[in-house]
Each structure stands twice: as C-alpha cells, then as structure tokens.
Scaffold this motif. Structure first.
Motif, mmCIF file in Angstrom:
data_model
loop_
_atom_site.group_PDB
_atom_site.id
_atom_site.type_symbol
_atom_site.label_atom_id
_atom_site.label_comp_id
_atom_site.label_asym_id
_atom_site.label_seq_id
_atom_site.Cartn_x
_atom_site.Cartn_y
_atom_site.Cartn_z
ATOM 1 N N GLY A 107 0.818 -1.209 0.000
ATOM 2 C CA GLY A 107 0.000 0.000 0.000
ATOM 3 C C GLY A 107 0.848 1.253 0.000
ATOM 4 N N ARG A 108 0.182 2.368 -0.283
ATOM 5 C CA ARG A 108 0.827 3.678 -0.257
ATOM 6 C C ARG A 108 -0.036 4.610 0.595
ATOM 7 N N TYR A 109 0.604 5.202 1.579
ATOM 8 C CA TYR A 109 -0.087 6.221 2.358
ATOM 9 C C TYR A 109 0.394 7.589 1.881
ATOM 10 N N TYR A 110 -0.556 8.483 1.615
ATOM 11 C CA TYR A 110 -0.229 9.849 1.209
ATOM 12 C C TYR A 110 -0.517 10.788 2.372
ATOM 13 N N LYS A 111 0.468 11.601 2.714
ATOM 14 C CA LYS A 111 0.335 12.549 3.823
ATOM 15 C C LYS A 111 -0.917 13.395 3.645
ATOM 16 N N ARG A 112 -1.715 13.463 4.713
ATOM 17 C CA ARG A 112 -2.997 14.156 4.611
ATOM 18 C C ARG A 112 -2.949 15.594 5.122
ATOM 19 N N LEU A 113 -2.193 15.844 6.178
ATOM 20 C CA LEU A 113 -2.063 17.197 6.719
ATOM 21 C C LEU A 113 -0.717 17.762 6.265
ATOM 22 N N LEU A 114 -0.739 18.729 5.386
ATOM 23 C CA LEU A 114 0.489 19.289 4.818
ATOM 24 C C LEU A 114 0.956 20.461 5.659
ATOM 25 N N PHE A 115 2.267 20.501 5.922
ATOM 26 C CA PHE A 115 2.847 21.483 6.832
ATOM 27 C C PHE A 115 3.489 22.634 6.067
ATOM 28 N N GLY A 116 3.076 23.848 6.362
ATOM 29 C CA GLY A 116 3.765 25.023 5.832
ATOM 30 C C GLY A 116 3.481 25.300 4.371
ATOM 31 N N ALA A 117 3.940 26.456 3.933
ATOM 32 C CA ALA A 117 3.651 26.919 2.576
ATOM 33 C C ALA A 117 4.250 26.009 1.515
ATOM 34 N N TRP A 118 5.499 25.546 1.726
ATOM 35 C CA TRP A 118 6.148 24.746 0.689
ATOM 36 C C TRP A 118 5.393 23.444 0.449
ATOM 37 N N GLU A 119 5.030 22.734 1.509
ATOM 38 C CA GLU A 119 4.298 21.477 1.321
ATOM 39 C C GLU A 119 2.953 21.725 0.649
ATOM 40 N N LYS A 120 2.245 22.753 1.080
ATOM 41 C CA LYS A 120 0.922 23.027 0.513
ATOM 42 C C LYS A 120 1.014 23.393 -0.965
ATOM 43 N N GLN A 121 2.099 24.045 -1.366
ATOM 44 C CA GLN A 121 2.285 24.404 -2.774
ATOM 45 C C GLN A 121 2.763 23.218 -3.621
ATOM 46 N N THR A 122 3.392 22.241 -2.975
ATOM 47 C CA THR A 122 4.083 21.181 -3.705
ATOM 48 C C THR A 122 3.264 19.907 -3.833
ATOM 49 N N PHE A 123 2.553 19.513 -2.776
ATOM 50 C CA PHE A 123 1.930 18.191 -2.724
ATOM 51 C C PHE A 123 0.407 18.257 -2.790
ATOM 52 N N VAL A 124 -0.154 17.204 -3.331
ATOM 53 C CA VAL A 124 -1.588 16.955 -3.244
ATOM 54 C C VAL A 124 -1.817 16.111 -1.989
ATOM 55 N N PRO A 125 -2.683 16.544 -1.071
ATOM 56 C CA PRO A 125 -2.862 15.772 0.159
ATOM 57 C C PRO A 125 -3.586 14.458 -0.087
ATOM 58 N N GLY A 126 -3.303 13.480 0.778
ATOM 59 C CA GLY A 126 -4.026 12.225 0.735
ATOM 60 C C GLY A 126 -5.396 12.366 1.362
ATOM 61 N N SER A 127 -6.187 11.292 1.265
ATOM 62 C CA SER A 127 -7.565 11.371 1.753
ATOM 63 C C SER A 127 -8.005 10.165 2.562
ATOM 64 N N HIS A 128 -7.133 9.160 2.735
ATOM 65 C CA HIS A 128 -7.589 7.966 3.450
ATOM 66 C C HIS A 128 -6.418 7.317 4.185
#
Length: 259
Positions: free
Chosen positions: A107-128
């Motif tokens: 499986g792959r877990y995608y980070k759901r809570l993104l920290f700071g401006a760089w993460e929010k600009q760079t990643f699509v958050p996970g949902s499960h």
C-alpha cells in the motif's frame, strides 16, 4: 507474538538515488542481523524531503527506485516502510510505501495534513488511512505533521491499529513535538507508536532527530539523539492487552458518546 520494530534515523544521499539505495541495503542488512521484523525509514528518505520547486519530472526515476526497494526487502526477507515523494494521477505526493517481506507492495499512504507553505504548494494531500498486518499486529501509517492531530491517530486506533509508524522530517525549532507530543499520542490511544525522523540539513532546514518507539502507556521503549541511529524495540502484544484491560480509553469514550 513479539514484533521487533526497527527504525532508521538518518538521511539518504542527496541527488544520488543509487547511493541512497545502497544505504537502504546496508540499513536493512543491519536491521535483519539485529532480528528486525519491520523496518521504517524517515519521510522523504528515498528522494530527499525538502526540495524547493519540486516538479513531477524530478521524480521520473522514483518508481524504478521503489521497485529496487521491493527487491532489497525480498532479498533481506523483511517488511519495509519507505518515505518518498511520488507522482500520482492527481499530482506530486508525499508518501510512505509499504513492502512485504517478499517485496510485494502492500500500500501507499499519502500525507494528509500538509505542513507550511512549501508542502501546501508542492503536494496533493491524501484522503484515506493505510493499515496492514504483520506478526499478528495491525499497523497504521501516518507521516510527520499528521501525528500532531489527535484525530488522525485516534482514527487509526479505532480502526484496530496496534502500532502506528510515522516517517518524519521534523526540523528545528520544533523539538517539542518529538519530546512531548509523540509519547502522549501512544498513551491516549493505548497503542505502540514509532516516530522515525531524519538527521542532517537540507536547503535551510535542520532536522532534529529525536526518533522514538513508544509503548501504550506512554513509556519510551527506544530513543535517539541527533545523529544517525538504528532504533530497535520489542513490541509485546501482551502489554497492549494488559494496558487496555485496566481501562480502555476507546471503549470508555464509546460508552460516553452513546450515553
């Protein structure tokens, strides 16, 4: 059945995927020699964590590298949780990829809570959430900032997790998260919790280490300072049973909510 958890506190080799894979092989060899049943690497270990202006094209070789991690896991016959950045259909993700002892991707877990401006600009958050089983224990996965939200850890516990592993890239000056918050998360959910942080520096961020493996009553079973280290701890399911038998936070909360 006891599970021996191994967590690597360290960093990969910047801009050198092949050298990082050699480090993965070395760490897994050491962990297996020490009797590990599961090995967890930090957030972004395979790719690097803080990569300014990261784009999907920069990760073109990551799937090939993940295939190599699976082969190494199979060669060493040990399950692995690997922190990495990946590209999904929705965009770039901050991920933890789980491999079985036969090298199969579980499986792959995608980070759901993104920290700071760089993460929010760079990643699509996970949902499960993501959970898997090993040595009779149900294991959940979170990534770094996720663990700072009690709701996400409680969600894992309510889904039956006995252990939650947390690949992490905690940087200065946020040491209080590792020292104060992480043990509480294990205690308030009566679970084992493994927090695997990075070391070193990366584009202006200084990672603080302080990785730990914590028990269901908040005790620290293994901990690290600020330098690379392989943490090991034996996780006894009997300890979970004894702690939960005396008073179960989850059951008492459910009774409270149901009146």
């Amino acid at each position: 059945m006891m599970l021996r958890l191994a967590m690597w506190q360290g960093e990969g080799v910047p801009d050198d995927r092949a050298a990082t894979l050699q480090e993965v092989e070395r760490v897994l060899a050491d962990a297996v020699e020490a009797g590990a049943d599961l090995v967890v690497f930090p957030e972004g270990y395979l790719t690097g964590y803080h990569i300014p202006e990261l784009k999907a094209d920069d990760l073109a070789d990551v799937e090939e590298a993940l295939n190599a991690v699976g082969r190494i896991a199979a060669e060493k016959a040990v399950p692995v949780v690997m922190g990495t950045h990946v590209v999904s259909a929705e965009g770039v993700r901050n991920a933890a990829v789980v491999f079985s002892s036969s090298g199969e991707e579980l499986g792959r877990y995608y980070k759901r809570l993104l920290f700071g401006a760089w993460e929010k600009q760079t990643f699509v958050p996970g949902s499960h959430p993501t959970l898997f089983e090993i040595s009779g224990l149900r294991v959940g996965v979170l990534i770094c900032y996720d663990v700072e939200f009690p709701e996400l850890v409680r969600e894992q516990a309510q889904a039956g997790a006995d252990l939650v592993v947390v690949p992490t890239a905690l940087m200065s000056p946020h040491e209080r998260v590792a020292r104060q918050l992480v043990p509480v998360r294990s205690m308030e959910n009566q679970i084992f919790l493994g927090y695997a942080n990075r070391t070193g520096s990366e584009f202006g961020l200084d990672f603080v280490g302080l990785s730990s493996i914590n028990g269901p009553n908040g005790e620290t079973l293994a901990s690290a300072g600020t330098v690379p280290k392989l943490l090991l701890a034996d996780l006894d399911p009997g300890l979970l049973q004894r702690e939960r038998a005396e008073n179960s936070y989850l059951k008492d909360l459910e009774r409270f909510r149901n009146g």
